[in-house]
Design a protein around this motif. Sequence first.
Motif, short mmCIF file in Angstrom:
data_model
loop_
_atom_site.label_atom_id
_atom_site.label_comp_id
_atom_site.label_asym_id
_atom_site.label_seq_id
_atom_site.Cartn_x
_atom_site.Cartn_y
_atom_site.Cartn_z
N SER A 156 -33.49 -7.80 1.76
CA SER A 156 -33.19 -7.75 0.40
C SER A 156 -33.11 -6.54 -0.15
O SER A 156 -32.48 -5.92 -0.90
N LEU A 157 -34.40 -5.55 0.56
CA LEU A 157 -34.56 -4.33 0.07
C LEU A 157 -33.45 -3.34 0.46
O LEU A 157 -32.89 -2.41 -0.17
N LEU A 158 -33.00 -3.48 1.60
CA LEU A 158 -31.92 -2.70 2.00
C LEU A 158 -30.42 -2.93 1.08
O LEU A 158 -29.88 -1.92 0.84
N LEU A 159 -30.18 -4.33 1.05
CA LEU A 159 -28.97 -4.53 0.08
C LEU A 159 -29.02 -3.74 -1.28
O LEU A 159 -28.17 -3.42 -1.82
N ALA A 160 -30.35 -4.19 -1.66
CA ALA A 160 -30.61 -3.55 -3.25
C ALA A 160 -30.72 -2.06 -3.22
O ALA A 160 -29.97 -1.33 -4.21
N ALA A 161 -31.08 -1.40 -2.20
CA ALA A 161 -30.84 0.01 -2.21
C ALA A 161 -29.42 0.83 -1.84
O ALA A 161 -29.15 1.70 -2.54
N GLU A 162 -28.72 -0.13 -0.95
CA GLU A 162 -27.37 0.38 -0.68
C GLU A 162 -26.43 0.16 -2.11
O GLU A 162 -25.71 1.11 -2.29
N SER A 163 -26.77 -0.90 -2.78
CA SER A 163 -25.88 -1.02 -3.99
C SER A 163 -26.47 -0.05 -5.13
O SER A 163 -25.66 0.28 -5.98
N ALA A 164 -27.72 0.12 -5.11
CA ALA A 164 -28.24 1.23 -6.17
C ALA A 164 -27.39 2.55 -5.96
O ALA A 164 -27.07 3.44 -6.45
N GLY A 165 -27.38 2.78 -4.63
CA GLY A 165 -26.43 4.14 -4.03
C GLY A 165 -25.25 4.05 -4.58
O GLY A 165 -24.61 5.07 -4.95
N SER A 166 -24.35 3.11 -4.73
CA SER A 166 -23.13 2.85 -5.05
C SER A 166 -22.93 3.30 -6.60
O SER A 166 -22.14 3.95 -6.84
N LEU A 167 -24.01 2.96 -7.29
CA LEU A 167 -24.14 3.50 -8.52
C LEU A 167 -24.23 4.74 -9.00
O LEU A 167 -23.62 5.36 -9.70
N ILE A 168 -25.33 5.39 -8.19
CA ILE A 168 -25.66 6.76 -8.13
C ILE A 168 -24.45 7.55 -7.72
O ILE A 168 -24.38 8.57 -8.59
N ALA A 169 -23.79 7.07 -6.76
CA ALA A 169 -22.56 7.94 -6.30
C ALA A 169 -21.57 8.16 -7.37
O ALA A 169 -20.99 9.27 -7.69
N ILE A 170 -21.21 7.03 -8.05
CA ILE A 170 -20.32 6.92 -9.23
C ILE A 170 -20.75 7.83 -10.36
O ILE A 170 -20.07 8.55 -10.85
N GLU A 171 -22.06 7.74 -10.65
CA GLU A 171 -22.64 8.59 -11.82
C GLU A 171 -22.68 9.89 -11.39
O GLU A 171 -22.37 10.50 -12.30
N MET A 172 -22.86 10.26 -10.19
CA MET A 172 -22.96 11.72 -9.83
C MET A 172 -21.54 12.33 -9.96
O MET A 172 -21.19 13.43 -10.47
N GLN A 173 -20.58 11.50 -9.73
CA GLN A 173 -19.09 12.00 -9.71
C GLN A 173 -18.74 12.16 -11.41
O GLN A 173 -18.02 12.86 -11.71
N PHE A 174 -19.17 11.10 -11.90
CA PHE A 174 -18.86 10.90 -13.43
C PHE A 174 -19.58 12.14 -14.08
O PHE A 174 -18.90 13.02 -14.82
N ALA A 175 -20.69 12.50 -14.06
CA ALA A 175 -21.54 13.72 -14.56
C ALA A 175 -20.97 14.91 -14.12
O ALA A 175 -20.85 15.96 -14.85
N GLY A 176 -20.82 15.06 -12.78
CA GLY A 176 -20.29 16.31 -12.26
C GLY A 176 -21.35 17.24 -12.06
O GLY A 176 -22.36 17.34 -12.82
N LEU A 177 -21.33 18.19 -10.82
CA LEU A 177 -22.33 19.24 -10.73
C LEU A 177 -21.78 20.63 -11.50
O LEU A 177 -20.68 20.71 -11.20
N PRO A 178 -22.54 21.12 -12.33
CA PRO A 178 -22.12 22.38 -13.01
C PRO A 178 -21.58 23.29 -12.13
O PRO A 178 -22.46 23.82 -11.25
N TRP A 179 -20.42 23.90 -12.40
CA TRP A 179 -19.83 24.94 -11.36
C TRP A 179 -19.17 26.11 -12.22
O TRP A 179 -18.26 25.66 -13.04
#
Length: 563
Positions: A156-179
């Motif tokens: 359950s912890l693994l699935l929750a972490a994997e799913s949290a990672g999916s949110l983080i990945a989209i949020e990082m793409q949305f926010a973008g790395l200042p360049w």
Amino acid sequence: MHIAVSAAPGADDAVTFTDLDEAGRLLGQPQAVSRDDFPEAVAEREKRSPRWVWDDTRRWYPALLAAEVEIERCVDLRLCHTILRNAAATAESELALSAPSSWDAPSAWAEHGETDTLFDLGVQRGRDDAAGADPVEEFRLQRAAVAGSLDPNRLSLLLAAESAGSLIAIEMQFAGLPWDASRHNDLLVELLGERPPLGQRPARMHELLLEIRAALDDPSANPDSPVELVKSLRRAGIDVSSTNRWELARHEHPAIEPLLSYKKLSRLLTANGWNWIDAWVEGGRFRPVYVPGGVVTGRWAADGGGALQLPHQVRGAVIADPGWMFVVADAAQLEPRILTAMSGDRAMAAAGRDRDLYDGIVASGAVDTRAHAKVGMLGAMYGGTTGESGRMLPRLARAYPDAIRFVEEAARLGESGAVVSTHLGRTSPNPSSEWLELQDDSRQEGAAEAVRARAKTARRSWGRFTRNFVVQGTAAEWALAWMAGLRRRLALLGPELPLRERPHLVFFLHDEIVVHTPVELADTVAAEVRTAADDAGRILFGALPVQFPVSVAIVDSYDKAKA
């Protein structure tokens, strides 16, 4: 509670919400809303702190973020399906034993597109719903698989972490790395010369090309063609079989130094040159396209842009916004510390307590230098049995028997054709059918010595893979727990503010993260980064006396983090 999200049957412009309990049972009748009302409907339901259940985070979350709607938790069913389909702990479940379905097909993570197409419910509904990809039924199967496993809490912890990672990945793409594209151009000009016309080499690479040809006495030598270059090198008396850097560096010849410099600049030009700026930097942001779970061990991959291979040569272009700073953190000796925790080796835990782990190994008397400690531990985790790593391994085995025994057992299982699992339950793939056939052939009476030798080499190779799988995969789990905890902590530093106006994650590289934060919150963010790392260790390993220290730098440009 859980809320399942799906395209409404027969309606391309509608979305269905279905309330579910922990086991996937219905808690009421499904409710449909229009596509236009979807973000507002999610925002209203988010006040109840549900866990959203959907097929692909990449399918649903970008449109929500564009409407300034953030969610706290989700279940990414496709990512979780992949884990449960292959996990040894759920091998007897209905989900694992069922025939392949659309849930086993490539997900939107492997088919990324522009943000405005990711919420195309009509197109996606035709692909998924027509194939019977019912999120409610899939969630029920997944919960039953977890409940029937030997250790539901870890899975359950693994699935929750994997799913949290999916949110983080989209949020990082949305926010973008200042360049800063202008600064990036300046860095390229310093290294390569001015941007050349299409089809021509930059000035510095052209100069090196002339040096290479002169040194080889070959006016047609082409360093951009490995096959042709090998021929040129051999004609010049340099006996090589490839153009790999390590092989070239073994030879002393006037052509080697300019050739290595040329290859380094060529990699920069190809991976992060002017064309990269044109394709990937817009509005002062690089938007990495991450693929959570893209590597079999659970590590992330990148789908375009090379986010996981960002060279130090261009990190000076990563400049924080005015009034903002970067908090850059990386975990110290993450994989050997993970091995320490998994094996329960208290001697190694003591060696790394409140200090650099490799220095602690030296202080224990196991080896004589930090370099030997590092190469020995890397050899233990990656299967290095020759050279310095092989020489150090017996010393480490005497000093830290539990840790070395742990990876040796993982290797033994791999060599026998068995699978291994990470701490939370992600399981390695089975060897290929060709591998199994080769082992069978080698055991036949009268098998040729060449067949037996190939089989032995294949066994050892697979053993090296399983040896590292358990460590690297668990390190990936720790990193997910670290980021998920940090994401939650950062949200509390500006709960009423949109994502991009408060401290937020902008970059991730296996054991390193970058947070973009207002300057006045930088010290607070640094403290939260360290606390989240401590929490990740406790979440995975409980009270074991293993520390997971992180080095933290507060800088205005990424290149200063490790200056």
